[in-house]
Design a protein around this motif. Sequence first.
Motif, PDB file in Angstrom:
ATOM      1  N   LYS A   1       0.800  -1.323  -0.084  1.00 34.80           N
ATOM      2  CA  LYS A   1       0.066   0.095   0.090  1.00 34.80           C
ATOM      3  C   LYS A   1       0.920   1.179   0.097  1.00 34.80           C
ATOM      4  CE  LYS A   1      -3.884  -0.024   2.456  1.00 34.80           C
ATOM      5  NZ  LYS A   1      -5.077  -0.144   3.717  1.00 34.80           N
TER       6      LYS A   1
ATOM      7  N   ARG B   1       2.337   2.074  -3.273  1.00 28.20           N
ATOM      8  CA  ARG B   1       1.409   2.435  -4.428  1.00 28.20           C
ATOM      9  C   ARG B   1       1.717   3.861  -4.753  1.00 28.20           C
ATOM     10  NH1 ARG B   1      -1.798  -0.787  -6.426  1.00 28.20           N
ATOM     11  NH2 ARG B   1      -3.526  -0.086  -7.858  1.00 28.20           N
TER      12      ARG B   1
ATOM     13  N   ASN C   1      -6.899  12.416  -6.880  1.00 25.68           N
ATOM     14  CA  ASN C   1      -6.877  10.986  -7.053  1.00 25.68           C
ATOM     15  C   ASN C   1      -7.676  10.696  -8.175  1.00 25.68           C
ATOM     16  OD1 ASN C   1      -8.167   8.272  -6.945  1.00 25.68           O
ATOM     17  ND2 ASN C   1      -6.669   8.136  -5.167  1.00 25.68           N
TER      18      ASN C   1
ATOM     19  N   GLU D   1      -5.904   9.473 -11.723  1.00 30.33           N
ATOM     20  CA  GLU D   1      -6.093   7.921 -12.355  1.00 30.33           C
ATOM     21  C   GLU D   1      -6.799   8.184 -13.582  1.00 30.33           C
ATOM     22  OE1 GLU D   1      -7.979   5.320  -9.334  1.00 30.33           O
ATOM     23  OE2 GLU D   1      -6.300   5.587  -8.122  1.00 30.33           O
TER      24      GLU D   1
ATOM     25  N   THR E   1      -5.400   6.566 -16.927  1.00 28.16           N
ATOM     26  CA  THR E   1      -6.098   5.772 -17.630  1.00 28.16           C
ATOM     27  C   THR E   1      -6.264   6.212 -19.227  1.00 28.16           C
ATOM     28  OG1 THR E   1      -7.560   4.936 -15.717  1.00 28.16           O
ATOM     29  CG2 THR E   1      -8.532   4.626 -18.073  1.00 28.16           C
TER      30      THR E   1
ATOM     31  N   ASP F   1      -3.767   1.193 -16.416  1.00 18.38           N
ATOM     32  CA  ASP F   1      -4.686   0.765 -15.768  1.00 18.38           C
ATOM     33  C   ASP F   1      -4.172   0.354 -14.275  1.00 18.38           C
ATOM     34  OD1 ASP F   1      -3.491  -1.447 -16.237  1.00 18.38           O
ATOM     35  OD2 ASP F   1      -5.372  -2.441 -17.574  1.00 18.38           O
ATOM     36  N   GLU F   2      -5.407  -0.471 -13.361  1.00 25.36           N
ATOM     37  CA  GLU F   2      -4.796  -0.752 -12.433  1.00 25.36           C
ATOM     38  C   GLU F   2      -3.515  -1.988 -12.337  1.00 25.36           C
ATOM     39  OE1 GLU F   2      -5.962  -0.298  -8.906  1.00 25.36           O
ATOM     40  OE2 GLU F   2      -6.713   1.590  -9.829  1.00 25.36           O
TER      41      GLU F   2
ATOM     42  N   SER G   1      -1.481  -1.985 -14.417  1.00 25.71           N
ATOM     43  CA  SER G   1      -0.151  -1.176 -14.741  1.00 25.71           C
ATOM     44  C   SER G   1       0.511  -0.582 -13.564  1.00 25.71           C
ATOM     45  CB  SER G   1      -0.277   0.004 -15.622  1.00 25.71           C
ATOM     46  OG  SER G   1      -0.753  -0.522 -16.998  1.00 25.71           O
ATOM     47  N   ILE G   2      -0.565  -0.124 -12.642  1.00 28.69           N
ATOM     48  CA  ILE G   2      -0.165   0.573 -11.329  1.00 28.69           C
ATOM     49  C   ILE G   2       0.399  -0.751 -10.353  1.00 28.69           C
ATOM     50  CG2 ILE G   2      -0.850   1.618  -9.250  1.00 28.69           C
ATOM     51  CD1 ILE G   2      -3.129   3.279 -11.099  1.00 28.69           C
ATOM     52  N   ASN G   3      -0.328  -1.820 -10.460  1.00 30.73           N
ATOM     53  CA  ASN G   3       0.216  -2.912  -9.756  1.00 30.73           C
ATOM     54  C   ASN G   3       1.192  -3.563  -9.977  1.00 30.73           C
ATOM     55  OD1 ASN G   3      -2.338  -2.758  -8.227  1.00 30.73           O
ATOM     56  ND2 ASN G   3      -3.264  -4.413  -9.547  1.00 30.73           N
TER      57      ASN G   3
END
Length: 195
Positions: free
Chosen positions: A76, A79, A121, A125, A129, A134-135, A137-139
């Motif tokens: 977390k 991130r 935020n 985001e 996008t 996307d999520e 890619s962030i992960n």
Amino acid sequence: MGSRALDIAVPPIFHQVVQPAFLMPGENLNDYEAIRDMIIQEIAPQSGIEWLWAADLIELSWDIVRYRALRQKMLKIRRQDAIDAMLQRLDLPGIPHAFRQSAREQTKLNAEQWRTDPTANAEIENRLTTQGMDEGSINAEVLIQSRELFIMFDGLMQSAQTRRILLLREINRRRISLEIERGNLPKRRIAATDM
């Protein structure tokens, strides 16, 4: 012993051994006691050495829970670093060298705002996008940012798990050996997969 009643009587000398040696801030005593009681019920220590081994199993099991929680917290925290890195990829190309440091500082500030300000935020985001990030890619970036810590926590968990399995095997060996010495067939075995 704690907030729970066990079916097994804990020898008085072991009350100190099966108490939490050290809980970190944010860790829950009830969670520790639940794990402790579950292990004592499952192992049903039959001798002093088995009580000591049970105490080690409790400590190792709690360490695994702790490492998992810390690893999750670390993901977390990282991130924000991932958002910063992605914003730098978007914002820094084409910026003259003389202005790059201030641009890096701005992306750090934007990543902080991403974490603390719901409006920022959503804007960041949305921007990511539209650039195809996307999520997932962030992960992926989070894992890249935290790979060394991730490997460290994984190693700590594997080490504790291996030691826990070895203790369970040792308890089984001891019980089987005692039963054989008595001329009996082994009655209760604890499978390492039960833990």
